[in-house]
Design a protein around this motif. Structure first.
Motif, PDB file in Angstrom:
ATOM      1  N   ILE A  97      81.212  87.924  56.791  1.00 30.77           N
ATOM      2  CA  ILE A  97      80.353  88.834  56.976  1.00 30.77           C
ATOM      3  C   ILE A  97      79.463  88.316  58.065  1.00 30.77           C
ATOM      4  O   ILE A  97      78.717  87.373  58.039  1.00 30.77           O
ATOM      5  CB  ILE A  97      79.437  88.892  55.679  1.00 30.77           C
ATOM      6  CG1 ILE A  97      80.433  89.429  54.481  1.00 30.77           C
ATOM      7  CG2 ILE A  97      78.124  90.104  55.631  1.00 30.77           C
ATOM      8  CD1 ILE A  97      79.536  89.655  53.281  1.00 30.77           C
ATOM      9  N   VAL A  98      79.215  89.386  59.023  1.00 28.99           N
ATOM     10  CA  VAL A  98      78.058  89.015  60.001  1.00 28.99           C
ATOM     11  C   VAL A  98      77.106  90.138  59.925  1.00 28.99           C
ATOM     12  O   VAL A  98      77.168  91.292  60.164  1.00 28.99           O
ATOM     13  CB  VAL A  98      78.921  89.218  61.451  1.00 28.99           C
ATOM     14  CG1 VAL A  98      77.785  89.066  62.435  1.00 28.99           C
ATOM     15  CG2 VAL A  98      80.190  88.313  61.742  1.00 28.99           C
ATOM     16  N   ALA A  99      75.707  89.738  59.508  1.00 29.05           N
ATOM     17  CA  ALA A  99      74.713  90.471  59.249  1.00 29.05           C
ATOM     18  C   ALA A  99      73.701  90.286  60.393  1.00 29.05           C
ATOM     19  O   ALA A  99      73.169  89.090  60.961  1.00 29.05           O
ATOM     20  CB  ALA A  99      74.108  90.021  58.136  1.00 29.05           C
ATOM     21  N   ILE A 100      73.271  91.562  60.763  1.00 25.37           N
ATOM     22  CA  ILE A 100      72.033  91.471  61.878  1.00 25.37           C
ATOM     23  C   ILE A 100      70.789  92.138  61.351  1.00 25.37           C
ATOM     24  O   ILE A 100      70.962  93.281  60.596  1.00 25.37           O
ATOM     25  CB  ILE A 100      72.767  92.312  63.272  1.00 25.37           C
ATOM     26  CG1 ILE A 100      73.991  91.941  63.648  1.00 25.37           C
ATOM     27  CG2 ILE A 100      71.628  92.366  64.158  1.00 25.37           C
ATOM     28  CD1 ILE A 100      74.633  92.709  64.915  1.00 25.37           C
ATOM     29  N   ASN A 101      69.667  91.531  61.574  1.00 20.84           N
ATOM     30  CA  ASN A 101      68.365  92.023  61.279  1.00 20.84           C
ATOM     31  C   ASN A 101      67.670  92.412  62.932  1.00 20.84           C
ATOM     32  O   ASN A 101      67.508  91.511  63.505  1.00 20.84           O
ATOM     33  CB  ASN A 101      67.398  91.148  60.623  1.00 20.84           C
ATOM     34  CG  ASN A 101      65.980  91.470  60.521  1.00 20.84           C
ATOM     35  OD1 ASN A 101      65.733  92.453  60.783  1.00 20.84           O
ATOM     36  ND2 ASN A 101      65.116  90.732  59.979  1.00 20.84           N
ATOM     37  N   PRO A 102      67.853  93.947  63.052  1.00 19.47           N
ATOM     38  CA  PRO A 102      67.405  94.202  64.361  1.00 19.47           C
ATOM     39  C   PRO A 102      65.712  94.382  64.557  1.00 19.47           C
ATOM     40  O   PRO A 102      65.396  94.690  65.457  1.00 19.47           O
ATOM     41  CB  PRO A 102      68.136  95.524  64.535  1.00 19.47           C
ATOM     42  CG  PRO A 102      68.392  95.997  63.131  1.00 19.47           C
ATOM     43  CD  PRO A 102      68.499  94.809  62.223  1.00 19.47           C
ATOM     44  N   THR A 103      65.325  94.154  63.376  1.00 19.57           N
ATOM     45  CA  THR A 103      63.725  94.328  63.172  1.00 19.57           C
ATOM     46  C   THR A 103      63.014  93.182  63.565  1.00 19.57           C
ATOM     47  O   THR A 103      63.329  92.146  63.753  1.00 19.57           O
ATOM     48  CB  THR A 103      63.197  95.079  61.882  1.00 19.57           C
ATOM     49  OG1 THR A 103      63.371  93.621  60.991  1.00 19.57           O
ATOM     50  CG2 THR A 103      64.407  95.840  61.213  1.00 19.57           C
ATOM     51  N   GLY A 104      61.646  93.399  63.926  1.00 15.66           N
ATOM     52  CA  GLY A 104      60.615  92.434  64.161  1.00 15.66           C
ATOM     53  C   GLY A 104      60.092  91.397  63.196  1.00 15.66           C
ATOM     54  O   GLY A 104      59.293  90.808  63.072  1.00 15.66           O
ATOM     55  N   SER A 105      60.719  91.854  61.886  1.00 15.36           N
ATOM     56  CA  SER A 105      60.175  91.241  60.719  1.00 15.36           C
ATOM     57  C   SER A 105      61.369  90.624  59.763  1.00 15.36           C
ATOM     58  O   SER A 105      62.577  91.135  59.886  1.00 15.36           O
ATOM     59  CB  SER A 105      59.327  92.088  59.923  1.00 15.36           C
ATOM     60  OG  SER A 105      58.429  92.625  60.588  1.00 15.36           O
ATOM     61  N   SER A 106      61.216  89.551  59.205  1.00 17.14           N
ATOM     62  CA  SER A 106      62.104  89.227  58.315  1.00 17.14           C
ATOM     63  C   SER A 106      62.350  90.122  57.102  1.00 17.14           C
ATOM     64  O   SER A 106      61.635  90.682  56.433  1.00 17.14           O
ATOM     65  CB  SER A 106      61.657  87.725  57.494  1.00 17.14           C
ATOM     66  OG  SER A 106      62.479  87.327  56.705  1.00 17.14           O
TER      67      SER A 106
END
Length: 465
Positions: A398-407
């Motif tokens: 699984i490749v997961a991306i958090n594109p936001t500026g917060s955790s």
């Protein structure tokens, strides 16, 4: 009976032993063909942006051992499995392969009239052989230009071009640079090598039987490898409408310059390449792009934006292969178009190489998602997270991306996690490169994870582990 586990680039591969492994339980979207790049030769003056008038090659030289270190970084460490040589350049003085027509009969080839030396072809065949010894499985030529005497209008023009293309393909195979595919031309809507879909179709119908005659009907055509997906779709429509030409086609391919990525699916003139790929059951490849071209497609221009694009190509458009523009270039490139910079500090002495940030973001997929892996469904507990999942024998990725500026804390769930106990993870962010991070446990076919701001995290699990 215990199974023998084999290692593959740091990932536990499918167990070798008794019993067939289960197939995917969830939705299957596409079969991956891998990740790669275009290449120029190490001593090509374009690479270092310098020229030695005596040798006619780059003024910066690398020893074989130094070249091997770069190849190891690309094809073993990063795990690229595809390569596309850039050749020839016959409209540059001295770049001709067939400087004048060998004879008036395109069915009879006089090889004494061809020059395949160095970057015209033989150097690339050698590069392909070295790359294949390091795990590359797909390689294809995509001619940058044609000879100045060649036309692109008549049936005889197509036959002469076909003779020229076939001669190069056969030569490369015989020189140890085996190929899996051929493209008729690089960017056939670009002014340098403009060709119609009809002309490309006729070349394919000329060369396909020649390949079959030497026992290489397995070598298929990539069409049309064009500068824009909308141009490519128009040419591909013409080619695929011909049943004979279609029988020689193995993949659709495009670059992404000068228009929005959504034109893959919804170009000004339908159908799009995604529709053609589905209609004809062909893989769809993105074969050239980099940070240097991102603005032309209305995209962000950071290395993290490259990661977002890779995800979008696979998750939204079912692309099966993603190829970066350059594997390596001189440090004058500043990491805008290459995975690796070859350093000379503005001089002619080689000073080693630098892995650019896109190298690490690309590796979040390329190290773990191998040819033949199936993209399957995965759900996210937080809609801000982007995720792709891949099924490969006993391996789940699984490749997961958090594109936001917060955790963000979220769950990632799939029925295809059944039988996996834990998923070690590896992360690239603005401050990390392939950092080993947490190892979440799988509970009820889900993992609970925390993804730092602007990060890409890869979770890798194996059945029973």
């Amino acid at each position: 009976m215990s199974s023998l586990m084999v290692m593959r680039r740091g990932v536990l591969a499918q167990p070798v032993g008794s019993g067939a492994l289960p197939g995917p339980a969830g939705t299957v979207y596409q079969t991956m063909d891998g990740f790669g790049s275009s290449e120029r030769l190490f001593d090509d003056p374009h690479v270092h942006n310098n020229f030695n008038s005596t040798t006619q090659r780059s003024a910066t030289t690398l020893t074989v051992a130094q070249q091997d270190a770069v190849l190891d970084a690309l094809y073993i460490e990063l795990g690229l499995t595809r390569v596309r040589p850039v050749q020839p350049e016959p409209r540059t003085a001295g770049g001709e392969i067939e400087i004048a027509n060998d004879n008036s009969d395109p069915a009879v080839t006089d090889l004494t009239q061809f020059d395949f030396t160095w970057k015209k072809l033989d150097g690339h065949a050698n590069f392909i052989g070295r790359a294949r010894s390091r795990g590359v499985t797909q390689s294809f030529y995509s001619p940058l230009d044609r000879e100045t005497w060649m036309g692109i209008t008549t049936a005889n023009d197509a036959a002469e071009y076909g003779e020229w293309l076939f001669a190069q393909t056969k030569r490369s195979i015989n020189q140890g640079g085996d190929v899996s595919h051929i493209s008729v031309a690089n960017e056939p809507s670009y002014t340098r090598n403009n060709m119609s879909g009809t002309f490309i179709r006729d070349v394919i119908k000329n060369v396909g039987p020649r390949l079959a005659a030497i026992g290489r009907s397995d070598v298929k055509f990539v069409i049309p490898d064009d500068v824009r997906s909308s141009n490519g779709a128009l040419k591909a429509t013409t080619i695929l409408a011909d049943a004979t030409a279609r029988s020689y086609v193995g993949a659709l391919a495009t670059h992404l310059y000068d228009e929005v990525v959504s034109n893959l699916a919804t170009p000004p003139t339908p159908p799009g390449l995604t529709s053609l790929a589905a209609t004809y059951s062909l893989p769809l490849w993105m074969t050239e792009f980099s940070l240097a071209g991102m603005a032309s497609a209305s995209l962000g221009t950071t290395a993290f934006d490259w990661a977002l694009l890779m995800h979008d190509l696979m998750a939204t458009y079912n692309v099966t292969a993603v190829d970066h523009l350059w594997a390596f270039f001189g440090d004058w490139d500043s990491g805008r178009a290459s995975l690796i910079n070859l350093n000379s500090g503005g001089g002619t002495t080689y000073l080693g190489f630098t892995r650019n940030k896109v190298f690490y973001y690309t590796g979040q997929w390329s190290q773990y998602v191998k040819p033949g892996a199936l993209r399957v469904g995965v759900t996210r507990g937080n809609g801000s997270v982007e995720a792709t999942m891949f099924f490969d024998g006993a391996t789940r990725v699984i490749v997961a991306i958090n594109p936001t500026g917060s955790s963000i804390s979220t769950t990632l769930s799939s029925p295809d996690l059944a039988g996996v106990l834990t998923m070690p993870s590896y992360r690239t962010s603005s401050t990390e490169n392939w950092a080993t991070t947490a190892t979440p446990s799988v509970t009820s076919n889900s993992i609970s994870v925390t993804l730092p701001a602007s990060s890409v995290t890869t979770f890798v699990g194996t059945l029973g582990a």
